[in-house]
Design an enzyme around this catalytic site. Structure first.
Site, short mmCIF file in Angstrom:
data_model
loop_
_atom_site.label_atom_id
_atom_site.label_comp_id
_atom_site.label_asym_id
_atom_site.label_seq_id
_atom_site.Cartn_x
_atom_site.Cartn_y
_atom_site.Cartn_z
N HIS B 89 0.90 -1.14 0.07
CA HIS B 89 -0.03 0.02 0.11
C HIS B 89 0.75 1.24 0.08
N ASP B 118 8.71 21.72 -25.76
CA ASP B 118 8.32 20.55 -25.20
C ASP B 118 9.63 20.34 -23.84
N TRP B 154 7.18 -0.44 4.42
CA TRP B 154 7.95 0.15 3.34
C TRP B 154 9.26 0.54 3.78
N SER B 182 12.69 7.82 -11.57
CA SER B 182 12.60 9.08 -11.03
C SER B 182 13.89 10.06 -11.54
N HIS B 265 13.63 10.95 4.51
CA HIS B 265 13.04 12.27 4.97
C HIS B 265 12.89 13.16 3.52
N GLU B 267 12.46 12.49 0.86
CA GLU B 267 11.71 11.88 0.26
C GLU B 267 10.15 12.44 0.42
N TYR B 269 9.50 15.37 1.66
CA TYR B 269 9.49 16.66 1.03
C TYR B 269 9.03 16.49 -0.62
N SER B 280 0.36 27.08 -4.66
CA SER B 280 0.78 28.65 -5.01
C SER B 280 0.12 29.33 -6.24
N HIS B 315 13.42 9.84 12.56
CA HIS B 315 12.81 8.38 12.75
C HIS B 315 13.38 7.56 13.44
N THR B 340 8.01 26.25 6.66
CA THR B 340 6.86 26.03 6.34
C THR B 340 5.90 26.78 6.77
N LYS B 343 5.43 29.53 4.35
CA LYS B 343 4.52 29.35 3.13
C LYS B 343 3.07 29.43 3.61
N ARG B 462 1.56 0.65 15.18
CA ARG B 462 1.11 0.44 13.91
C ARG B 462 1.62 -1.01 13.35
C1 HEA Z 1 0.30 9.31 -0.57
C2 HEA Z 1 0.36 8.05 0.45
C3 HEA Z 1 -0.71 7.60 0.96
C4 HEA Z 1 -1.99 7.59 0.57
C5 HEA Z 1 -2.91 8.22 -0.27
C6 HEA Z 1 -2.76 6.71 1.73
C7 HEA Z 1 -4.02 6.47 1.73
C8 HEA Z 1 -4.67 5.79 2.89
N1 HEA Z 1 -4.04 4.98 3.76
FE1 HEA Z 1 -2.38 4.86 3.90
N2 HEA Z 1 -0.10 4.40 4.08
C9 HEA Z 1 0.81 5.29 3.64
C10 HEA Z 1 0.66 6.24 2.48
C11 HEA Z 1 -0.59 6.54 2.11
N3 HEA Z 1 -1.89 6.25 2.48
C12 HEA Z 1 2.14 4.93 4.36
C13 HEA Z 1 3.60 5.36 3.76
C14 HEA Z 1 1.81 3.77 5.15
C15 HEA Z 1 2.92 3.40 6.02
C16 HEA Z 1 3.27 2.05 5.61
C17 HEA Z 1 4.03 1.13 6.28
O1 HEA Z 1 3.75 1.13 7.59
O2 HEA Z 1 4.98 0.55 6.15
C18 HEA Z 1 0.31 3.84 5.12
C19 HEA Z 1 -0.31 2.94 6.06
C20 HEA Z 1 -1.49 2.94 6.14
C21 HEA Z 1 -2.11 2.51 7.49
C22 HEA Z 1 -1.50 1.65 8.64
C23 HEA Z 1 -1.34 0.32 8.28
C24 HEA Z 1 -0.72 -0.56 9.37
O3 HEA Z 1 0.35 0.24 10.28
O4 HEA Z 1 -0.74 -1.62 9.46
C25 HEA Z 1 -3.65 2.60 7.16
C26 HEA Z 1 -4.49 2.17 8.35
O5 HEA Z 1 -5.61 2.64 8.63
C27 HEA Z 1 -3.74 3.21 6.27
C28 HEA Z 1 -4.93 3.67 5.69
C29 HEA Z 1 -5.23 4.31 4.49
C30 HEA Z 1 -6.49 4.84 3.77
C31 HEA Z 1 -7.77 4.48 4.60
C32 HEA Z 1 -6.22 5.73 2.82
C33 HEA Z 1 -7.33 6.15 2.12
O6 HEA Z 1 -6.60 7.71 1.88
C34 HEA Z 1 -7.21 5.68 0.86
C35 HEA Z 1 -8.52 6.07 0.03
C36 HEA Z 1 -9.14 4.77 -0.84
C37 HEA Z 1 -9.16 4.81 -1.96
C38 HEA Z 1 -8.70 5.90 -2.97
C39 HEA Z 1 -9.69 3.60 -2.74
C40 HEA Z 1 -10.70 3.62 -3.65
C41 HEA Z 1 -11.03 2.19 -3.98
C42 HEA Z 1 -12.18 1.88 -4.05
C43 HEA Z 1 -13.35 2.82 -3.99
C44 HEA Z 1 -12.62 0.59 -4.60
C45 HEA Z 1 -13.10 0.22 -5.94
C46 HEA Z 1 -11.81 -0.27 -6.48
C47 HEA Z 1 -11.62 0.05 -7.73
C48 HEA Z 1 -12.49 0.72 -8.73
C49 HEA Z 1 -10.41 -0.73 -8.55
N4 HEA Z 1 -2.29 3.49 5.35
C1 HEA Z 2 4.23 14.78 2.78
C2 HEA Z 2 4.89 14.29 3.49
C3 HEA Z 2 5.45 14.63 4.99
C4 HEA Z 2 5.40 15.98 5.30
C5 HEA Z 2 5.58 17.25 4.79
C6 HEA Z 2 6.10 15.98 6.87
C7 HEA Z 2 6.20 16.86 7.66
C8 HEA Z 2 6.80 16.92 8.84
N1 HEA Z 2 7.04 15.98 9.40
FE1 HEA Z 2 6.60 13.56 8.93
N2 HEA Z 2 6.48 11.86 8.37
C9 HEA Z 2 5.77 11.50 6.91
C10 HEA Z 2 5.55 12.37 6.09
C11 HEA Z 2 5.60 13.66 6.12
N3 HEA Z 2 5.96 14.57 7.09
C12 HEA Z 2 5.79 9.99 6.80
C13 HEA Z 2 5.32 9.30 5.83
C14 HEA Z 2 6.32 9.72 8.19
C15 HEA Z 2 6.23 8.00 8.55
C16 HEA Z 2 7.25 7.37 7.97
C17 HEA Z 2 7.19 5.94 8.40
O1 HEA Z 2 7.83 5.61 9.26
O2 HEA Z 2 6.63 5.06 7.69
C18 HEA Z 2 6.79 10.94 9.00
C19 HEA Z 2 7.14 10.77 10.31
C20 HEA Z 2 7.40 11.87 11.08
C21 HEA Z 2 8.46 11.66 12.17
C22 HEA Z 2 8.83 10.10 12.82
C23 HEA Z 2 7.73 9.90 13.76
C24 HEA Z 2 8.14 8.42 14.36
O3 HEA Z 2 8.14 7.57 13.41
O4 HEA Z 2 8.25 8.29 15.54
C25 HEA Z 2 8.54 12.76 12.74
C26 HEA Z 2 9.48 13.03 13.84
O5 HEA Z 2 9.92 14.12 13.91
C27 HEA Z 2 7.97 13.78 11.70
C28 HEA Z 2 8.04 15.16 11.86
C29 HEA Z 2 7.53 16.07 10.84
C30 HEA Z 2 7.79 17.44 10.82
C31 HEA Z 2 8.32 18.27 11.82
C32 HEA Z 2 7.24 17.79 9.68
C33 HEA Z 2 7.40 19.55 9.31
O6 HEA Z 2 7.69 19.59 8.00
C34 HEA Z 2 6.17 20.07 9.47
C35 HEA Z 2 6.11 21.62 9.22
C36 HEA Z 2 4.86 22.18 9.22
C37 HEA Z 2 4.16 22.96 10.47
C38 HEA Z 2 4.60 22.95 11.75
C39 HEA Z 2 2.78 23.54 10.20
C40 HEA Z 2 2.70 24.90 9.61
C41 HEA Z 2 3.58 25.95 10.34
C42 HEA Z 2 2.97 27.00 10.89
C43 HEA Z 2 1.66 27.27 10.92
C44 HEA Z 2 3.91 27.87 11.46
C45 HEA Z 2 4.14 28.19 12.97
C46 HEA Z 2 4.15 26.87 13.65
C47 HEA Z 2 4.79 26.56 14.93
C48 HEA Z 2 5.79 27.76 15.39
C49 HEA Z 2 4.88 25.28 15.46
N4 HEA Z 2 7.55 13.01 10.64
CU LIG Z 3 10.94 12.75 8.43
#
Ligand code: HEA
Ligand code: HEA
Ligand SMILES: [Cu+2]
Ligand code: CUA
Lengths: 405, 538, 288
Positions: B89, B118, B154, B182, B265, B267, B269, B280, B315, B340, B343, B462
């Site tokens: 997933h 292009d 993953w 990519s 990380h 990634e 962004y 924007s 992480h 951030t 922005k 999780r």
């Molecule tokens: C861009 C990234 C992205 C997006 C969009 C989503 C979307 C969603 N994710 Fe996911 N998710 C991740 C990135 C993302 N996730 C990642 C990185 C992990 C961590 C994996 C890991 O632990 O290693 C994770 C893990 C994760 C978990 C934790 C699993 C676990 O720890 O065991 C769960 C549980 O609720 C979850 C739920 C969902 C749901 C409900 C959506 C929903 O938003 C999805 C919306 C649903 C649809 C778009 C489906 C539409 C389908 C139909 C309507 C059926 C019809 C079918 C056909 C026509 C073919 N995700």
């Molecule tokens: C689009 C993807 C995306 C983005 C943008 C971010 C943004 C950020 N992430 Fe996240 N992160 C993930 C995707 C992302 N993350 C994923 C996929 C994982 C799990 C991976 C895995 O284990 O499977 C993860 C996990 C993750 C962890 C590890 C958690 C754990 O495993 O224990 C942490 C810990 O520091 C973290 C921190 C942050 C922070 C500080 C930001 C910051 O960039 C956020 C900054 C934004 C704001 C703070 C809000 C706006 C700001 C303001 C309005 C200004 C004023 C605010 C203050 C003064 C507070 N992220």
């Molecule tokens: Cu990170």
């Protein structure tokens, strides 16, 4: 480094701390309010059980409320514009308002200051958490797929701790559970870890196979067990009680079935438990550790059938029941029954080889990490339990011979 | 209507060596075109369709996950299959849905926005797309081999990932191929941006979308090879007896985490910056007012990218790193909130004193602002080391990243699709349906993921297929939300398809406030070839 | 970004990308099967994939060369090539950085940690002296090895590569000055030095395996040693092949004094490989 930073920090924290306390009060207010209305639902970090987890609780509430405040302020401005500056109300855009260095500097600096106010108490807690010196007791925690082993080395005993929820409560895809799920479903273990109240407990966490996480939120501990490395953490429980947690790092099939229970006892009860445990688990220290230890063991040991079965059942409970089940019947489709299995009833060498090498590509991994006598015992046990009555006894020397080959 | 349009599709002019006149027939029925095309618009569309398909595949897996988690106990899948579903997933959503969709937009928009005909390397462009197909095949096929698909999460941490069967090797090789895709895609984009701009289109005049992609492409070129290195070491540890991640031989599983997250990380962004770019473009359009603080937006984006290289340790707070390491990574991570925040504030200031209207793209952007900020805040909570100790690998983390990924990356994309669909197809989507899609998504998204914060705080780990009874209520709520969320996305597909087939005719400048070249200089739909004579930007 | 885009050459539709993707599908499936001993399908699939890849490379590059020689690439196209080659080399730098990072991490962190006080519980008596096979393999004398000394073949190889950089620069100057004879001679020398380097590298590996008992499986030292030098050797091989192609093209009269990015790209690549070697020489051989 810590000694240098700490005095400086203390000064800084004092001012941050009053804010922390204020936040704490607010937090407590909300925390009280919410559970009453929603009894039975969990919204927040559970009741802290150690000074560190108390700090964590406070920190979380503090940061939560600061963020909530920022959110409210920032987004009320947005919603204000949404309601005020609508085209449908005939508002004309102010196209010249698209730059202001002053404003931009302000909204860069203010968040920066807020972050510093968050970082200071956080730093203090980090330094407290990391200070593992002067423990009162030390316990070695070894994770394996899928259970835990606790070694009280100073007392010369150690034991395994495994999930005790029966599979009949869990069920199988397609075949629902046959038994009602109990109150501690998936959080109950056969042998809990026990520690004395109010003492600094140092844990040496490691693993036998893959990475696991020893995670008990109320004790403020979450520490990976990394195979081949020992990492230490500590906690000090405030009061007597039972604390539950789970393995926090994905470790394969039964990652979700690897609970942790820590019982905190009064000092007297703890001493009593130690004495009992020495008898129960001590006697023959069975070391389940990395392969290195296997060669060090006493290879001349000769088991009697009764002896081997007695030891074997423990090893079986610790290593095999997850798949092959207490009944030896396995789980149809996933794990073969050992009861009645041709391999188990057949020649000893064949079974020793299965245990030493595993079956590549299946969940049956190699158990070479167990020592010769442990393997001998568990194989003997399987050969003489359930429907298997072979009467065969496997000796450590037999295992050793095949391990070498 | 066409007053603003320069005679760019004037076929009288063709560069003397322009081989493209030979294949100008873009009539339907020529099925080989999808295999051989070198046109950025064709390739952009292919990317977008591919990622829509992958989004539904990945989403279906999410729904299976949620179905299993609807109740405690095992109902639908074996635990190891559950782990595979979680792993694949994530891989599909990240590498198959979000990244290709952004690349699809880049392909469509970047040449038009900078006044190029292009992409710099049209043939390689086609390869970047087609490389994803073997990768997807390997990934899907891995479910059907003995031992099943990768089930290590993953993040592929060894030694767990050493244990998997052939499915894990297929996954690793698929990621290698996707990485190559990519990197090629990014080199193409960055070269196009640096070398193909029309006269007068200085860097600081580029639309924000181009800027965010410039920086994203840089990030990708920097970190995808590092991921390739990490999984190569994994492969040799698995099959060739090396000991990179094996303590017995002097290696360290933690080393994998360091290398992985040095990629991982940045990634995340990569998964959000192009969405920032899209937002924007859209907010100023519907505020009818230029983007507030354009220059500081550029600098903020660049700072986020730079900082992203030094925060990976957040992480790994629970691996047992020394206090100095924890503190360093905590401070660096917290710092990212500053750019951030800049922005977020700039976007709100863009709306301030504007003349706002709320068509579907704008709704998605406003949703993006609120929900992404919530996700950012939970990120900040996780950045605080002691708090992360209690929350690491719980559903709080799952909630955090879905808040930044779904309303962040996915809504950014949805907003972009609604916004540019009239330009791409020459037809308008159905506004009412679009609004339904937004509101249903917004509500059900929060039903799905908000309770996951509570689950995480209460200590639910999780990646588990089954859980203790105290987590039952919120999981049930979350699963119900997920199904509504999933099925709401069908509205989107319906809207896009019916727009293409029978939508109303769109205007060249469909949105009153739009001001980038594709709106001001080109008709809707955009002709197959554009800007063969570069426009001159004053 | 000098001229307008107008004269820019955009490639016509092409089958090569799909051919290349098909090749990778077979190679990926074949690789996975081969590593899991699924034979003969694994080898067969790899062979098919590899053949298709070679076919694709000849076809694709052949077409690029024809396009280039017929003057389709104007200055702006040239600019694109320059940018893209630079970014490509940057990506290669990052790839090697991952492996150098692994070496650094093992030496500075993991190996010393394995020998620290707490870990003595697991690895009693481990002394963490680099080079090492690690605390467990160490107990088995079958793993004892000797590290490769820097001042024999590696030093020679350093000299070879550095001189190949010089001859390549000489060839480049000759090309710019229009001296075809010197160009071919310089290139030939470069190619010869490159292949000699590879020959020594192979010799060194044989020596390591047969006499020093230093193998890929020799713990983390063996892993980092062979993966770093191996990937470098692989890049030298690619570079040498590309240089050979350029050599043949020069002999056929390709490239102009003011327009020869094909040549320069390979030269950049070669210098990059050179620099990586210097890093290897220092961190893998000298400061063992
Ligand atoms: C861009 C990234 C992205 C997006 C969009 C989503 C979307 C969603 N994710 Fe996911 N998710 C991740 C990135 C993302 N996730 C990642 C990185 C992990 C961590 C994996 C890991 O632990 O290693 C994770 C893990 C994760 C978990 C934790 C699993 C676990 O720890 O065991 C769960 C549980 O609720 C979850 C739920 C969902 C749901 C409900 C959506 C929903 O938003 C999805 C919306 C649903 C649809 C778009 C489906 C539409 C389908 C139909 C309507 C059926 C019809 C079918 C056909 C026509 C073919 N995700
Ligand atoms: C689009 C993807 C995306 C983005 C943008 C971010 C943004 C950020 N992430 Fe996240 N992160 C993930 C995707 C992302 N993350 C994923 C996929 C994982 C799990 C991976 C895995 O284990 O499977 C993860 C996990 C993750 C962890 C590890 C958690 C754990 O495993 O224990 C942490 C810990 O520091 C973290 C921190 C942050 C922070 C500080 C930001 C910051 O960039 C956020 C900054 C934004 C704001 C703070 C809000 C706006 C700001 C303001 C309005 C200004 C004023 C605010 C203050 C003064 C507070 N992220
Ligand atoms: Cu990170
Ligand atoms: Cu052990 Cu998860």
């Amino acid at each position: 480094m810590q000694t240098m930073i700490r005095p400086a920090l203390n000064i800084l924290t004092n001012c941050a701390l009053c804010r922390l306390k204020a936040a704490g009060v607010f937090a407590a207010m909300c925390a009280c309010m919410v559970p009453n209305a929603w009894a039975g639902y969990d919204f927040n970090i559970p009741q802290p059980g150690t000074p560190i987890s108390q700090q964590i609780y406070g920190l979380h509430m503090y940061i939560l409320f600061v963020c909530a405040a920022i959110f409210v302020i920032v987004f009320s401005l947005m919603f204000y514009s949404i309601f005020k500056f609508r085209k449908s109300k005939g508002v004309k855009p102010d196209v010249n308002f698209h730059e202001s260095t002053l404003i931009e500097i302000i909204w860069t600096i203010i968040p920066f200051i807020i972050l510093i106010a968050m970082a200071i108490p956080a730093t203090k807690t980090v330094l407290d958490m990391k200070d593992t010196s002067n423990p009162d007791i030390t316990v070695k925690v070894t994770a394996y797929q899928w259970g835990w082993r606790y070694d009280y080395s100073a007392e010369d005993f150690g034991f395994y701790s495994n999930l005790s929820t029966p599979w009949s409560q869990i069920g199988q895809p397609g075949t629902p559970a046959t038994e009602e799920k109990g109150k501690d479903y998936l959080l109950e273990v056969d042998n809990a870890m026990v520690v004395p109240v109010g003492k600094r407990v140092r844990l040496l966490v490691t693993s036998n196979d893959v990475i696991h996480g020893w995670y008990v939120p109320q004790l403020g501990v979450n520490q990976y067990g990394i195979p081949g490395f020992i990492k230490d953490v500590w906690f000090k429980a405030n009061e007597v009680g039972t604390f539950k947690g789970q393995c926090s790092q994905i470790c394969g099939k039964l990652h979700g079935y690897m609970p942790i229970t820590v019982i905190v006892k009064s000092e007297a009860d703890y001493a009593k438990w130690i004495e009992e445990s020495k008898v129960k688990f001590g006697a023959k220290p069975l070391t389940a550790s990395l392969p290195a230890s296997a060669s060090v063991e006493d290879a001349n040991k000769k088991f009697t059938l009764a002896e081997a079965k007695e030891v074997g059942i423990k090893i079986y409970a610790a290593n095999c029941i997850a798949c092959h089940q207490t009944t030896g019947k396995g789980m149809p489709g996933a794990f073969p029954a050992l009861s009645g299995s041709k391999v188990v009833q057949g020649p000893i060498d064949a079974q020793i080889n299965v245990l030493l090498n595993g079956r590549p590509g299946t969940a049956m991994v190699s158990f070479a990490r167990l020592s010769d006598s442990e393997l001998a015992a568990v194989i003997t046990y399987t050969k003489n339990s359930w429907d298997n009555n072979t009467g065969k006894i496997v000796q450590p020397a037999d295992v050793k011979a095949l391990r070498k080959a | 209507m066409s007053t603003a349009i320069t005679p760019t599709h004037d076929h009288a002019y063709q560069g003397a060596h322009d081989a493209r006149d030979h294949h100008d027939d873009h009539g339907p029925g020529n099925w080989t075109r999808i295999f051989t095309t070198t046109n950025h618009k064709d390739i952009g569309s292919m990317y977008l369709w591919f990622s829509l398909f992958m989004f539904f595949v990945g989403g279906s897996m999410a729904l299976l996950i949620r179905a299993e988690l609807f109740q405690p106990g095992l109902q639908f899948v074996q635990p190891e299959v559950f782990n595979s579903l979680t792993t694949v997933h994530a891989l599909i959503m990240i590498f198959g849905a979000v990244m290709p969709a952004f690349t699809g937009f880049a392909n469509w928009l970047i040449p038009m926005q900078i006044g190029a005909a292009d992409m710099a390397f049209p043939r390689m462009n086609n390869w970047s797309f087609w490389l994803m197909i073997p990768a997807a095949i390997l990934l899907f096929a891995s479910f059907f081999v003995p031992g099943g698909a990768a089930a290590s999460g993953w993040t592929l941490y060894p030694p767990l990932s050493i244990q998997g069967g052939i499915g894990l090797d297929m996954t690793i090789l698929a990621i290698h191929i996707l990485g190559a895709s990519s990197i090629m895609g990014s080199i193409n984009i960055i070269t196009t941006l640096l070398n193909m701009r029309a006269p007068g289109m200085t860097l600081m005049k580029m639309p924000m979308f181009c800027w965010t992609w410039l920086i994203t492409a840089y990030l990708m070129i920097a970190v995808m090879p590092v991921l390739a290195g990490a999984i190569t070491m994994l492969l040799t540890d698995r099959h060739f007896g090396t000991s990179f991640f094996n303590a017995a031989g002097g290696g360290d599983p933690t080393m994998f985490m360091h290398i992985f997250w040095f990629f991982g990380h940045p990634e995340v962004y990569i998964l959000i910056l192009p969405a920032f770019g899209i937002v924007s473009q859209i907010i100023p359009t519907f505020a009818r007012k230029p983007l507030f603080g354009y220059a500081s937006m550029v600098y903020a984006t660049a700072s986020i990218a730079m900082l992203s290289f030094i925060v990976w340790g957040h992480h790994m707070f629970t691996v047992g790193m020394p206090a100095a390491g924890q503190l360093f990574f905590m401070y660096a991570t917290m710092l990212i909130a500053v750019p951030t925040g800049v922005k977020i504030f700039n976007w709100i200031a863009t709306m301030w004193r504007g003349s706002l209207s709320f068509e579907t793209p704008m709704l998605f952007c406003i949703g993006f602002l609120c929900m992404f900020t919530l996700g950012g805040f939970s990120g900040l909570v996780l950045a605080i080391v002691p708090v992360d100790i209690t929350l690491h690998n719980t559903y709080y983390v799952v909630a955090h990243f879905h808040y930044v990924l779904f309303p962040g990356a996915i809504w950014g994309l949805m907003a972009g699709v609604y916004f540019w669909l009239p330009k791409f197809t020459g037809r308008m989507y159905n506004e009412t349906l679009g609004k339904w899609h937004f509101w249903l998504s917004a509500i059900s998204f929060n039903i799905t993921f908000f309770p996951q914060h509570f689950l995480g705080l209460a200590g639910m780990p999780r990646r588990i297929p089954d859980y203790a009874l105290q987590f039952a209520e919120w999981n049930m709520v979350s699963s119900i939300g997920a199904f509504i969320l999933g099925f709401s996305q069908l509205l989107f597909v319906w809207n896009v398809v019916s727009c293409i087939r029978s939508g109303e005719k769109a205007k060249a400048k469909q949105w009153e406030g739009a001001d980038s070249l594709e709106w001001t200089h080109l008709p809707s739909p955009v002709p197959y070839h554009t800007f063969e004579i570069a426009p001159v930007i004053k | 970004m000098s001229a307008a885009t107008s004269g820019y050459y955009f490639a016509p539709p092409s089958k090569w990308p799909v051919v290349g993707s098909t090749a990778l599908l077979f190679m990926g499936a074949g690789g996975a099967m081969t590593m899991n001993q699924i034979q003969p399908f694994g080898w067969a699939s790899l062979a098919i994939g590899f053949s298709i890849l070679v076919y694709m490379l000849f076809g694709w590059f052949g077409q690029v060369i024809r396009e280039s020689e017929s003057g389709l690439y104007n200055d702006q196209v040239d600019g694109s090539f320059r940018w893209s080659m630079s970014w490509f080399i940057f990506s290669e730098v990052m790839f090697f950085a991952a492996f150098f990072g692994a070496l650094y991490y093992a030496r500075v962190f993991s190996v010393p940690w394995l020998a620290d006080q707490d870990n003595a519980l697991l690895w009693e008596g481990y002394s963490a002296v680099w080079p090492t096979v690690g605390p467990y393999l160490e107990k088995n004398t079958a793993y004892d090895f000797t590290a490769m000394g820097p001042w024999g073949v590696p030093l020679l190889n350093t000299i070879l590569l550095l001189s190949s950089g010089v001859t390549l620069t000489w060839a480049h100057h000759a090309l710019k000055a229009g001296h075809r004879g010197q160009l071919v001679a310089g290139l030939f020398a470069t190619v010869a030095l490159g292949f000699t380097f590879l020959g020594f590298q192979i010799y060194e590996y044989v020596h390591a395996y047969s006499e020093l008992n230093l193998k890929l499986t020799s713990g983390v030292f063996g892993s980092t040693f062979f993966m770093l030098t191996g990937f470098h050797g692989f890049h030298v091989t690619l570079g040498a092949i590309m240089l050979t192609v350029i050599l043949f093209r020069c002999m056929k009269g390709h490239f102009k004094p003011n327009h020869h990015f094909g040549f320069e790209a390979v030269a950049w690549y070669w210098h990059f490989v050179d620099v990586v070697w210097l890093g290897l020489f220092l961190f893998v051989y000298v400061f063992v």
